[in-house]
Design a protein around this motif. Sequence first.
Motif, PDB file in Angstrom:
ATOM      1  N   ARG A  35       0.859  -1.177   0.000  1.00  0.00           N
ATOM      2  CA  ARG A  35       0.000   0.000   0.000  1.00  0.00           C
ATOM      3  C   ARG A  35       0.890   1.219   0.000  1.00  0.00           C
ATOM      4  O   ARG A  35       1.884   1.264   0.720  1.00  0.00           O
ATOM      5  CB  ARG A  35      -0.963   0.004   1.187  1.00  0.00           C
ATOM      6  N   TYR A  55      -5.533   2.310  -0.867  1.00  0.00           N
ATOM      7  CA  TYR A  55      -6.739   1.480  -0.991  1.00  0.00           C
ATOM      8  C   TYR A  55      -7.979   2.163  -0.428  1.00  0.00           C
ATOM      9  O   TYR A  55      -9.093   1.864  -0.847  1.00  0.00           O
ATOM     10  CB  TYR A  55      -6.537   0.092  -0.366  1.00  0.00           C
ATOM     11  N   ARG A 108     -11.487   2.557  -2.311  1.00  0.00           N
ATOM     12  CA  ARG A 108     -12.823   2.233  -1.772  1.00  0.00           C
ATOM     13  C   ARG A 108     -13.813   3.354  -2.016  1.00  0.00           C
ATOM     14  O   ARG A 108     -14.954   3.112  -2.400  1.00  0.00           O
ATOM     15  CB  ARG A 108     -12.728   2.000  -0.256  1.00  0.00           C
ATOM     16  N   ASN A 112      -8.262  -6.008  -1.663  1.00  0.00           N
ATOM     17  CA  ASN A 112      -8.256  -4.748  -0.892  1.00  0.00           C
ATOM     18  C   ASN A 112      -7.715  -3.590  -1.736  1.00  0.00           C
ATOM     19  O   ASN A 112      -7.293  -2.569  -1.192  1.00  0.00           O
ATOM     20  CB  ASN A 112      -7.402  -4.925   0.373  1.00  0.00           C
ATOM     21  N   MET A 113      -7.724  -3.739  -3.048  1.00  0.00           N
ATOM     22  CA  MET A 113      -7.220  -2.702  -3.953  1.00  0.00           C
ATOM     23  C   MET A 113      -5.796  -2.259  -3.588  1.00  0.00           C
ATOM     24  O   MET A 113      -5.490  -1.077  -3.534  1.00  0.00           O
ATOM     25  CB  MET A 113      -8.168  -1.508  -3.980  1.00  0.00           C
ATOM     26  N   GLU A 114      -4.935  -3.244  -3.334  1.00  0.00           N
ATOM     27  CA  GLU A 114      -3.544  -2.952  -3.054  1.00  0.00           C
ATOM     28  C   GLU A 114      -2.675  -3.372  -4.239  1.00  0.00           C
ATOM     29  O   GLU A 114      -3.179  -3.892  -5.237  1.00  0.00           O
ATOM     30  CB  GLU A 114      -3.100  -3.701  -1.792  1.00  0.00           C
ATOM     31  N   VAL A 165      -6.555   0.087  -9.931  1.00  0.00           N
ATOM     32  CA  VAL A 165      -5.346   0.486  -9.192  1.00  0.00           C
ATOM     33  C   VAL A 165      -4.263   0.936 -10.185  1.00  0.00           C
ATOM     34  O   VAL A 165      -3.594   1.951  -9.987  1.00  0.00           O
ATOM     35  CB  VAL A 165      -4.852  -0.673  -8.299  1.00  0.00           C
TER      36      VAL A 165
END
Length: 334
Positions: A125, A221, A225, A286-288, A301
């Motif tokens: 992240r 992240y 979100r 987790n959109m990392e 991302v």
Amino acid sequence: MPNLIRSLTIVVIVFLTANSTAFCEQIVVYSARKEHLIRPLFETYTRKTGVKVKYITGKAPVLFQRIKAEGKNTPADMLITVDAGNLWHAAREGVLQPVRSSILEKNIPAHLRDSENRWFGLSVRARTVVYSTVRVRPDELSTYENLANPRWKGRLLLRTSKKVYNQSLVAMLIFEHGEVKTEKIVRGWAKNLAAAPFSNDTKVMQAILAGQGDVGIVNTYYYGRLLKKDPSISLALFWPNQDSKGVHVNVSGAGVTTYAKHKVRAIKLLEWLSSEQAQSLFADSNMEYPANERVQPNPIVASWGKFKQNPINLSKAGAYQAAAIRLMDRAGYK
Ligand code: FE
């Protein structure tokens, strides 16, 4: 004759043991990552290998204390947690053991893992700058240090200094600049605050959207979100320090516990988590960013653009964490 009986008994016992483990091979994970992030991964692993992954989830400090208190009797084979500061602390307190694995060394870049191989970053992240696209032009932004400039007076919004993410960020600044210069920077941030520090990154961004401030520092992240809920939000990410050290990144990661009952299985699971198959699942949920650089981040991302990461080993975030907490207190950053 008694010898033969003894030998036969041993054979039978070995056979039974082998069979019972074959039927219910399992491994126990304590995870500070939430259940909805890890369950799909573990289910995939079980389908692939037949190994059942039992897990409990909880806050990082609670799980760490639990493993420590359980000592040699801990059922935990693996600890998964966020932030290099937490991983460093767990390693230093002796709850994680070194793991020699050429697979992990190949899959995880050196700055994202412990130099003594007690923990490995699994997702990345970036803790970066977020700004109002209405009131800020990206060419006004440059570095974390520059957010201390009086031009941002009454415009900066930050999350509380009690959060380990900010402690790690400041710890890395101390490693780079020393305490005197870092204290000046953090003092400048505190002076520029448009509001008292917030309890989380999402609130920082919501406050920018509400016009309470113009610029902040958040983990990528959380931005992802918000964007998922409303793609039209007037916020954008900025990659600072591209002409110097690079963007401050952190990891979620894992290590094998010192008293793991299933060490070999735990290493196998850890290796799989670093593999191409698992990395997209692990990062995307987790959109990392995947820690394994051969794996592409998910398209949303990736659309935030490429950036240079600070390549300094993340163990420094742990090593300077205590100094960072004291420094932020002195500098008036609550
Ligand atoms: Fe977080």
